[in-house]
Design a protein around this motif. Structure first.
Motif, PDB file in Angstrom:
ATOM      1  N   ASN A  69      30.100  90.924  53.618  1.00  0.00           N
ATOM      2  CA  ASN A  69      30.206  91.398  52.029  1.00  0.00           C
ATOM      3  C   ASN A  69      30.760  92.683  51.978  1.00  0.00           C
ATOM      4  O   ASN A  69      30.275  93.688  52.530  1.00  0.00           O
ATOM      5  CB  ASN A  69      28.699  91.275  51.674  1.00  0.00           C
ATOM      6  N   THR A 133      22.943  92.148  43.159  1.00  0.00           N
ATOM      7  CA  THR A 133      23.654  92.945  44.284  1.00  0.00           C
ATOM      8  C   THR A 133      22.387  94.182  44.589  1.00  0.00           C
ATOM      9  O   THR A 133      22.546  94.642  45.523  1.00  0.00           O
ATOM     10  CB  THR A 133      24.962  93.220  43.790  1.00  0.00           C
ATOM     11  N   ALA A 173      26.570  88.164  44.320  1.00  0.00           N
ATOM     12  CA  ALA A 173      26.242  89.472  45.118  1.00  0.00           C
ATOM     13  C   ALA A 173      27.039  89.759  46.259  1.00  0.00           C
ATOM     14  O   ALA A 173      26.786  90.529  47.217  1.00  0.00           O
ATOM     15  CB  ALA A 173      24.551  89.450  45.405  1.00  0.00           C
ATOM     16  N   ASN A 174      28.422  89.337  46.054  1.00  0.00           N
ATOM     17  CA  ASN A 174      29.218  89.606  47.120  1.00  0.00           C
ATOM     18  C   ASN A 174      30.715  89.277  46.457  1.00  0.00           C
ATOM     19  O   ASN A 174      31.120  88.228  46.126  1.00  0.00           O
ATOM     20  CB  ASN A 174      29.164  88.601  48.117  1.00  0.00           C
ATOM     21  N   GLN A 202      28.876  93.727  40.349  1.00  0.00           N
ATOM     22  CA  GLN A 202      28.488  93.798  41.800  1.00  0.00           C
ATOM     23  C   GLN A 202      28.421  95.207  42.431  1.00  0.00           C
ATOM     24  O   GLN A 202      27.591  95.766  42.923  1.00  0.00           O
ATOM     25  CB  GLN A 202      29.266  92.751  42.614  1.00  0.00           C
ATOM     26  N   ALA A 206      25.640  97.500  43.378  1.00  0.00           N
ATOM     27  CA  ALA A 206      25.381  98.264  44.759  1.00  0.00           C
ATOM     28  C   ALA A 206      25.274  99.720  44.802  1.00  0.00           C
ATOM     29  O   ALA A 206      24.445 100.387  45.480  1.00  0.00           O
ATOM     30  CB  ALA A 206      26.899  98.069  45.414  1.00  0.00           C
TER      31      ALA A 206
END
Length: 235
Positions: A69, A133, A173-174, A202, A206
């Protein structure tokens, strides 16, 4: 040594590729096995993904840290001090692996290669991706900072399985997985037009998730850890 950069990149390519194969392949199988019940399709897809991700982390983390990821790799560089020269190598391997994993799943189920036409980039979907995420990054780095990385395979797999259901976006989420899923017009696909919005969400998620471990567990209280999901040097 097996920890050299090219071997770690190969592990990231393999792991990301197999992860996307699990996601896409189980989505195709679910649509074939339960064609009239989307809820059952999602259940089948989420269980396969949760189990497959846990296995892949357990299998490959001694070699590369099992990021699979790009946002995890970026976060690792920012918080744990991974060399920035490794970041583009990891990300490139993850992207190539994701596309290859999608095409492998397509081939196994005799699905012709095609762009997805499944549009997902609504405001609720993007909020769901940011939440998914953020919590993923929070989980990974809290495990690292509290010395609980032994639980990473089960915890991360379980979280992704749950997030399929509690987020409106079904928790990609990637960014690498998002790119890979453009290449299949099946249950797990995402239209290319939706991909930039998903990746932006995302990255935003993050950034939020990255700050929380620092607040919750200051460095002075964090246990020593080699990486997000520490790799060991093998000979």
């Amino acid at each position: 040594m097996i920890s050299s950069l090219w071997r770690r990149a190969a592990a990231e390519l393999l792991g990301t590729g197999l992860l996307v194969t699990v996601v896409v392949g189980s989505g195709i199988a679910a649509a074939q096995l339960s064609p009239d019940d989307v809820g059952v399709q999602l259940l089948e897809n989420s269980i396969a993904t949760a189990l497959g991700l846990g296995v892949l982390i357990l299998m490959l983390r001694p070699i590369s840290g099992a990021h699979f990821n790009p946002v995890v790799t970026l976060a690792d560089a920012l918080l744990r001090g991974r060399s920035w020269r490794e970041v583009p190598v990891y990300v490139a391997a993850q992207l190539v692996g994701a596309v290859g994993g999608t095409e492998l799943a397509n081939a196994m189920f005799a699905v012709p290669p095609a762009w997805s036409v499944k549009h997902r980039a609504t405001t609720p979907h993007l909020l769901g991706e940011a939440v998914a995420t953020a919590v993923l990054i929070l989980l990974i780095f809290l495990l690292a900072r509290t010395g609980q990385t032994y639980a990473a395979p089960a915890a991360i797999g379980a979280y992704i399985g749950a997030a399929y259901w509690f987020t409106s976006s079904t928790s990609f989420a990637n960014p690498a997985v998002t790119v890979g899923r453009m290449f299949t017009n099946t249950f797990a696909g995402i239209a290319p037009a939706s991909t930039p919005g998903f990746i932006a969400a995302q990255l935003a998620g993050a950034a939020i998730g990255l700050g929380l471990p620092v607040v919750l567990v200051p460095a002075s209280r964090a246990r020593a850890a080699d990486a997000v999901i520490p790799e060991r040097t093998l000979s």
